[in-house]
Design an enzyme around this catalytic site. Structure first.
Site, mmCIF file in Angstrom:
data_model
loop_
_atom_site.group_PDB
_atom_site.id
_atom_site.type_symbol
_atom_site.label_atom_id
_atom_site.label_comp_id
_atom_site.label_asym_id
_atom_site.label_seq_id
_atom_site.Cartn_x
_atom_site.Cartn_y
_atom_site.Cartn_z
ATOM 1 N N HIS A 136 -56.672 -22.902 -42.442
ATOM 2 C CA HIS A 136 -55.608 -23.583 -41.703
ATOM 3 C C HIS A 136 -56.056 -24.946 -41.172
ATOM 4 O O HIS A 136 -55.225 -25.754 -40.756
ATOM 5 C CB HIS A 136 -55.067 -22.697 -40.567
ATOM 6 C CG HIS A 136 -55.980 -22.524 -39.395
ATOM 7 N ND1 HIS A 136 -56.742 -21.399 -39.195
ATOM 8 C CD2 HIS A 136 -56.239 -23.335 -38.351
ATOM 9 C CE1 HIS A 136 -57.424 -21.520 -38.065
ATOM 10 N NE2 HIS A 136 -57.134 -22.687 -37.533
ATOM 11 N N ASP A 166 -58.183 -16.857 -44.468
ATOM 12 C CA ASP A 166 -58.295 -18.044 -43.620
ATOM 13 C C ASP A 166 -59.669 -18.700 -43.744
ATOM 14 O O ASP A 166 -60.306 -19.050 -42.744
ATOM 15 C CB ASP A 166 -57.999 -17.720 -42.158
ATOM 16 C CG ASP A 166 -57.673 -18.987 -41.351
ATOM 17 O OD1 ASP A 166 -57.275 -19.982 -41.977
ATOM 18 O OD2 ASP A 166 -57.834 -18.973 -40.124
ATOM 19 N N SER A 242 -62.062 -24.307 -34.413
ATOM 20 C CA SER A 242 -61.678 -23.543 -35.595
ATOM 21 C C SER A 242 -62.493 -23.983 -36.805
ATOM 22 O O SER A 242 -62.523 -25.153 -37.162
ATOM 23 C CB SER A 242 -60.192 -23.766 -35.873
ATOM 24 O OG SER A 242 -59.646 -22.703 -36.578
#
Length: 464
Positions: A136, A166, A242
């Site tokens: 993402h 992911d 992230s």
């Protein structure tokens, strides 16, 4: 400064207990001054002078003693050169967790929607310059660069990405320069051991936070999917972390920081390196994650309160080799309960080729080694799950000429004579276009199709 004599006496006692003998007859100014020195520095052990008087020495130490170079400092020093900030020209279009990363309307880095916004973090995992980050983070990016700890910006290309896991792999173009990389920890995780997160929260590159491993094998449920086998940590991770590394006290990689809990601080999640390793291997070698093959079918309507029923076992397949039989009730797959078909396929599609998964049935536990499906084999199985015979309708749509009993098309209400106009958001004019659109889904997915019948059209949700 303390103005009350009682306070002064109290702190004189405390300092004396630390090994600094202070004469209570000292004036308050001198007493407080010595106390401050004792707090800033170190106190020698009490000694007896020739006259029998107890003495001690408090020495201020504002410099860099060896005690400041802790194990965490050493771990960060080793790992930081391999941590990168990921920079792209577009923001991520979709974050599967919803509560992590920079949302499209987030101005936290001060330049919302602009080209060159730092989107997330990553880590170099080998001497070939492969960077692992979250899918993402780079989804929708036109061009990608990575910013190293020394300030250099290097171009990167997307090797492969998988939304289900992911995870994404980038290839950094460093010319002939060798880049630093982080080694994976060979040891099993311990609950309570030190956890170190390094990342790019809110555009503040190479921010270090620490905590512990709070739990392992966590199952995280989001709006659309179930994610299994996450590491839980209380090391603070924020938007922009992230894709960054979670390290142990040795500076070794134990996970990729991926999500935080929306309910409050102190609950973060990372993908463990055991899963990262397998996904990265597939993405580097094949630019995709090879679909796993269990070698069984779940009965469409046969259901038990405890689980799902096996309706078919493919001859020579992994399920047969594991000793599974038609009629077995699967209670759980891995660590995830499977009370419904949806729950079963949510977990099954995460099974990687070569992985050994524990299948628990009413007869006991079975170790199933997941097989591999080639893309054409996976597409054929999707068509089989659909259970519809198709033909071109004059190059304008796809005509349904037959529907198999108890397959996805029939359960969705699709009938012979129906015309299929769209698969998801893709318009389909031929059977080949239909197959290409269907190939973007996995077994167990729900696919929305636009169906025309008798002059009207409607949307049908087909479970594969």
């Amino acid at each position: 400064m303390y103005h009350h004599e009682a306070d002064l006496v109290k702190y004189q006692v405390e300092v004396r207990q630390m090994g600094c003998g202070l004469d209570t007859r000292l004036g308050s100014f001198v007493g407080v001054a010595v106390i401050l020195v004792g707090l800033l520095g170190g106190c020698t052990a009490p000694q007896r002078s020739a006259g029998g008087t107890q003495t001690g020495m408090c020495v201020a130490s504002l410099g860099g003693g060896s005690n400041r170079r802790t194990a965490v400092v050493e771990a960060v020093a080793r790992a930081a050169p391999a941590v990168v900030s990921v920079v792209a020209e577009e923001r991520p279009r979709y974050n599967p967790f919803g509560f992590f990363g920079l949302d499209p309307d987030d101005d936290s880095v001060g330049n919302s929607g602009a080209v060159g916004v730092a989107l997330g973090s990553g880590v170099i995992v080998d001497d070939q310059g492969h960077v692992v980050t979250n899918e993402h983070v780079v989804s929708g990016a036109a061009r990608i660069k990575v910013r190293l700890n020394d300030g250099r910006e290097l171009p990167a290309t997307l090797v492969g990405a998988d939304q289900s896991f992911d995870l994404a792999v980038l290839q950094v173009d460093a010319g002939r320069q060798r880049l630093p990389h982080i080694s994976e920890s060979p040891a099993e995780l311990l609950i309570g051991e030190t956890a170190i997160a390094i990342g790019n929260p809110f555009g503040l590159s190479h921010t270090v936070t620490t905590g512990v491993i709070s739990a392992i094998h966590r199952t995280v449920r989001t709006r659309n999917r179930v994610y299994e086998d996450f590491i839980q940590t209380d090391a603070p991770i924020n938007p922009g972390n992230s894709g960054g590394p979670l390290l142990n006290i040795n500076g070794e990689l134990v996970g990729i920081n991926t999500a935080v809990h929306s309910g409050g601080p102190g609950i973060g999640f990372a993908i463990p390196t055991t899963r990262v390793r397998r996904v990265v291997r597939d993405l580097v070698q094949f630019s995709r994650v090879r679909p796993g093959w269990l070698g069984l079918e779940i009965a469409g309507r046969a259901r038990r309160p405890a689980g799902v029923v096996i309706g078919e076992v493919e001859p020579g397949g992994p399920a047969m080799a594991a000793g599974l039989r038609v009629g077995d009730v699967i209670v759980s797959l891995g660590d995830v309960p499977t009370p419904t078909r949806t729950a079963f396929f949510d977990r099954a599609h995460l099974a990687l080729a070569g992985e050994v998964v524990t299948v628990k049935t009413q007869r006991g536990e079975h170790a199933l080694k997941v097989g591999e499906l080639q893309p054409e084999q996976a597409a054929a199985r999707l068509r089989q799950r659909l259970g519809a015979e198709l033909t071109d309708a004059g190059g304008r749509a796809v005509l349904v000429t037959g529907v198999a009993r108890d397959r996805g098309a029939q359960r969705a209400g699709i009938q012979p004579g129906d015309v299929l106009l769209q698969v998801g958001l893709k318009t389909v004019r031929t059977v080949s276009e239909f197959d290409a659109a269907l190939a973007g889904y996995t077994l167990g997915s729900d696919v929305v199709m636009l169906v025309a019948r008798a002059g009207t059209s409607h949307y049908a949700t087909v479970s594969l």
